[in-house]
Scaffold this motif. Structure first.
Motif, PDB file in Angstrom:
ATOM      1  N   LYS A 127       0.822  -1.216   0.000  1.00 26.54           N
ATOM      2  CA  LYS A 127       0.000   0.000   0.000  1.00 26.54           C
ATOM      3  C   LYS A 127       0.850   1.256   0.000  1.00 26.54           C
ATOM      4  CE  LYS A 127      -3.890  -2.324   2.136  1.00 26.54           C
ATOM      5  NZ  LYS A 127      -4.873  -2.356   3.226  1.00 26.54           N
ATOM      6  N   GLU A 128       1.967   1.192  -0.745  1.00 29.21           N
ATOM      7  CA  GLU A 128       2.843   2.347  -0.885  1.00 29.21           C
ATOM      8  C   GLU A 128       2.476   3.185  -2.112  1.00 29.21           C
ATOM      9  OE1 GLU A 128       6.744   0.752  -1.014  1.00 29.21           O
ATOM     10  OE2 GLU A 128       6.809   0.262   1.129  1.00 29.21           O
ATOM     11  N   LEU A 129       1.523   2.685  -2.916  1.00 24.87           N
ATOM     12  CA  LEU A 129       1.070   3.415  -4.088  1.00 24.87           C
ATOM     13  C   LEU A 129      -0.412   3.736  -3.954  1.00 24.87           C
ATOM     14  CD1 LEU A 129       2.811   1.483  -7.016  1.00 24.87           C
ATOM     15  CD2 LEU A 129       3.421   3.728  -6.121  1.00 24.87           C
ATOM     16  N   ALA A 130      -0.807   4.850  -4.526  1.00 28.37           N
ATOM     17  CA  ALA A 130      -2.205   5.245  -4.586  1.00 28.37           C
ATOM     18  C   ALA A 130      -2.569   5.418  -6.058  1.00 28.37           C
ATOM     19  CB  ALA A 130      -2.414   6.537  -3.810  1.00 28.37           C
ATOM     20  N   VAL A 131      -3.766   5.903  -6.319  1.00 30.08           N
ATOM     21  CA  VAL A 131      -4.165   6.148  -7.698  1.00 30.08           C
ATOM     22  C   VAL A 131      -4.519   7.617  -7.877  1.00 30.08           C
ATOM     23  CG1 VAL A 131      -4.991   3.793  -8.066  1.00 30.08           C
ATOM     24  CG2 VAL A 131      -6.585   5.549  -7.301  1.00 30.08           C
ATOM     25  N   SER A 132      -4.403   8.084  -9.096  1.00 30.19           N
ATOM     26  CA  SER A 132      -4.706   9.469  -9.429  1.00 30.19           C
ATOM     27  C   SER A 132      -5.433   9.495 -10.761  1.00 30.19           C
ATOM     28  CB  SER A 132      -3.414  10.283  -9.506  1.00 30.19           C
ATOM     29  OG  SER A 132      -3.673  11.626  -9.868  1.00 30.19           O
ATOM     30  N   MET A 133      -6.639  10.037 -10.749  1.00 26.96           N
ATOM     31  CA  MET A 133      -7.451  10.017 -11.971  1.00 26.96           C
ATOM     32  C   MET A 133      -6.919  10.990 -13.018  1.00 26.96           C
ATOM     33  SD  MET A 133      -9.516  12.863 -12.561  1.00 26.96           S
ATOM     34  CE  MET A 133      -9.277  14.454 -11.779  1.00 26.96           C
ATOM     35  N   GLU A 134      -7.259  10.716 -14.262  1.00 24.65           N
ATOM     36  CA  GLU A 134      -6.967  11.609 -15.387  1.00 24.65           C
ATOM     37  C   GLU A 134      -8.280  11.893 -16.102  1.00 24.65           C
ATOM     38  OE1 GLU A 134      -2.414  10.030 -16.262  1.00 24.65           O
ATOM     39  OE2 GLU A 134      -4.051   9.379 -17.562  1.00 24.65           O
ATOM     40  N   CYS A 135      -8.493  13.143 -16.480  1.00 27.56           N
ATOM     41  CA  CYS A 135      -9.739  13.488 -17.147  1.00 27.56           C
ATOM     42  C   CYS A 135      -9.532  14.670 -18.092  1.00 27.56           C
ATOM     43  CB  CYS A 135     -10.830  13.827 -16.128  1.00 27.56           C
ATOM     44  SG  CYS A 135     -10.578  15.398 -15.256  1.00 27.56           S
ATOM     45  N   ILE A 136     -10.493  14.858 -18.961  1.00 28.77           N
ATOM     46  CA  ILE A 136     -10.537  16.039 -19.815  1.00 28.77           C
ATOM     47  C   ILE A 136     -11.869  16.744 -19.559  1.00 28.77           C
ATOM     48  CG2 ILE A 136      -9.016  15.169 -21.624  1.00 28.77           C
ATOM     49  CD1 ILE A 136     -11.462  14.349 -23.219  1.00 28.77           C
ATOM     50  N   PHE A 137     -11.912  18.058 -19.785  1.00 32.80           N
ATOM     51  CA  PHE A 137     -13.140  18.803 -19.550  1.00 32.80           C
ATOM     52  C   PHE A 137     -13.086  20.084 -20.379  1.00 32.80           C
ATOM     53  CE2 PHE A 137      -9.989  19.649 -16.341  1.00 32.80           C
ATOM     54  CZ  PHE A 137      -9.925  21.034 -16.257  1.00 32.80           C
ATOM     55  N   PRO A 138     -14.225  20.496 -20.934  1.00 27.73           N
ATOM     56  CA  PRO A 138     -14.253  21.692 -21.788  1.00 27.73           C
ATOM     57  C   PRO A 138     -14.461  22.990 -21.039  1.00 27.73           C
ATOM     58  CG  PRO A 138     -16.377  20.620 -21.833  1.00 27.73           C
ATOM     59  CD  PRO A 138     -15.508  19.779 -20.954  1.00 27.73           C
ATOM     60  N   ASP A 139     -14.841  22.908 -19.763  1.00 30.33           N
ATOM     61  CA  ASP A 139     -15.216  24.142 -19.081  1.00 30.33           C
ATOM     62  C   ASP A 139     -15.092  23.966 -17.565  1.00 30.33           C
ATOM     63  OD1 ASP A 139     -16.043  26.729 -18.775  1.00 30.33           O
ATOM     64  OD2 ASP A 139     -18.166  26.331 -19.110  1.00 30.33           O
TER      65      ASP A 139
END
Length: 271
Positions: A127-139
């Motif tokens: 449990k030394e790693l976590a997650v990080s989301m990636e996203c795109i958004f127009p506004d």
């Protein structure tokens, strides 16, 4: 990597036919509220985007050329870890997480890639790693929290766009006139998930109960003026006159700067 088990969260993985060259796992992709970058995720916006992580890539340390897995399903859980089945998109729960299921690729033919993946999997196990989301958004709009703890949403337009420079994600301090200012993401689509050391969303490391949801009412830029006027009763006439003089001086300086810029543009155009 979250502590949610596949038994607790509904998934589409066929657990009876697991492949030995894959590591199956679930993780908290995103939560309602503010993350450490002062990006703000509204409940309605997240519910609309809840299915977009499916079939998207998992990379290492946000390097899109370093793909080590993929996501296969996406579900909504409350802050206690309970699966939420019936969701009204127009009236979603105030607080929830989007949890995704997926795989990491355990098998690699090259020795250096094998050894590297072993190290990554060991970090996952510890449990030394976590997650990080990636996203795109127009506004996006602005999320604001007043000194009194009130949550407000200010629509981004020509009259309010100056607030962008105060956002931490763009190098600002994350505050303006004593107000905490964040970026409220609109119409987002999740494009991926990354294994990282330090996530922007603390809940993407372990399940916890300390995330504060954002529930802002619509406001205008006049909110700053209104708060200032509420405090005017505490200001003496001498202080008010001094503030007024400073404001008039600042306005005169601004007009002079603008005029100089206009003259410079005219000169350049003539040349």
């Amino acid at each position: 990597i979250s502590e949610v088990s596949t038994a607790e969260v509904k998934t589409e993985n066929n657990t009876d036919s697991k492949s030995t060259d894959l590591l199956y796992f679930n993780s908290i992709l995103v939560s309602v509220g503010w993350n450490l970058n002062d990006d703000v995720f509204d409940a309605v916006e997240l519910i609309k985007a809840r299915n977009t992580p499916v079939n998207k890539k998992i990379n290492y340390m946000h390097d899109e050329t370093d793909i080590i897995g993929h996501m296969t399903n996406s579900n909504v859980i409350d802050f206690e870890g309970n699966y939420i089945a019936d969701i009204d998109e127009n009236n979603p729960p105030a607080k929830f997480d989007i949890v995704v299921g997926g795989y990491l690729y355990k098998y690699w033919s090259k020795n250096e890639l094998k050894e590297r993946m072993v190290e990554i999997l060991e970090k996952v196990a510890k449990k030394e790693l976590a997650v990080s989301m990636e996203c795109i958004f127009p506004d996006f709009d602005y999320a604001v929290i007043t000194a009194q703890g009130e949550h407000k949403i200010i629509k981004r337009d020509e009259s309010t766009a100056f607030l962008t420079k105060y956002l931490r994600i763009y190098g600002g301090k994350g505050s303006y006139e004593g107000f905490k200012v964040g970026r409220l993401i609109r119409n987002l689509v999740f494009t991926g998930n990354a294994l990282v050391d330090k996530p922007a969303n603390p809940r993407s490391l372990i399940l916890s109960k300390d995330s504060e949801a954002f529930s802002g009412s619509i406001a205008t830029i006049n909110i700053f003026k209104t708060i200032a006027e509420k405090n005017m009763s505490d200001i003496t006439k001498e202080q008010y006159d001094a503030l007024l003089k400073r404001a008039e001086t600042a306005e005169a300086v601004a007009k002079e700067v603008v005029q100089k810029e206009m003259d410079a543009i005219k000169t350049a155009s003539a040349k």
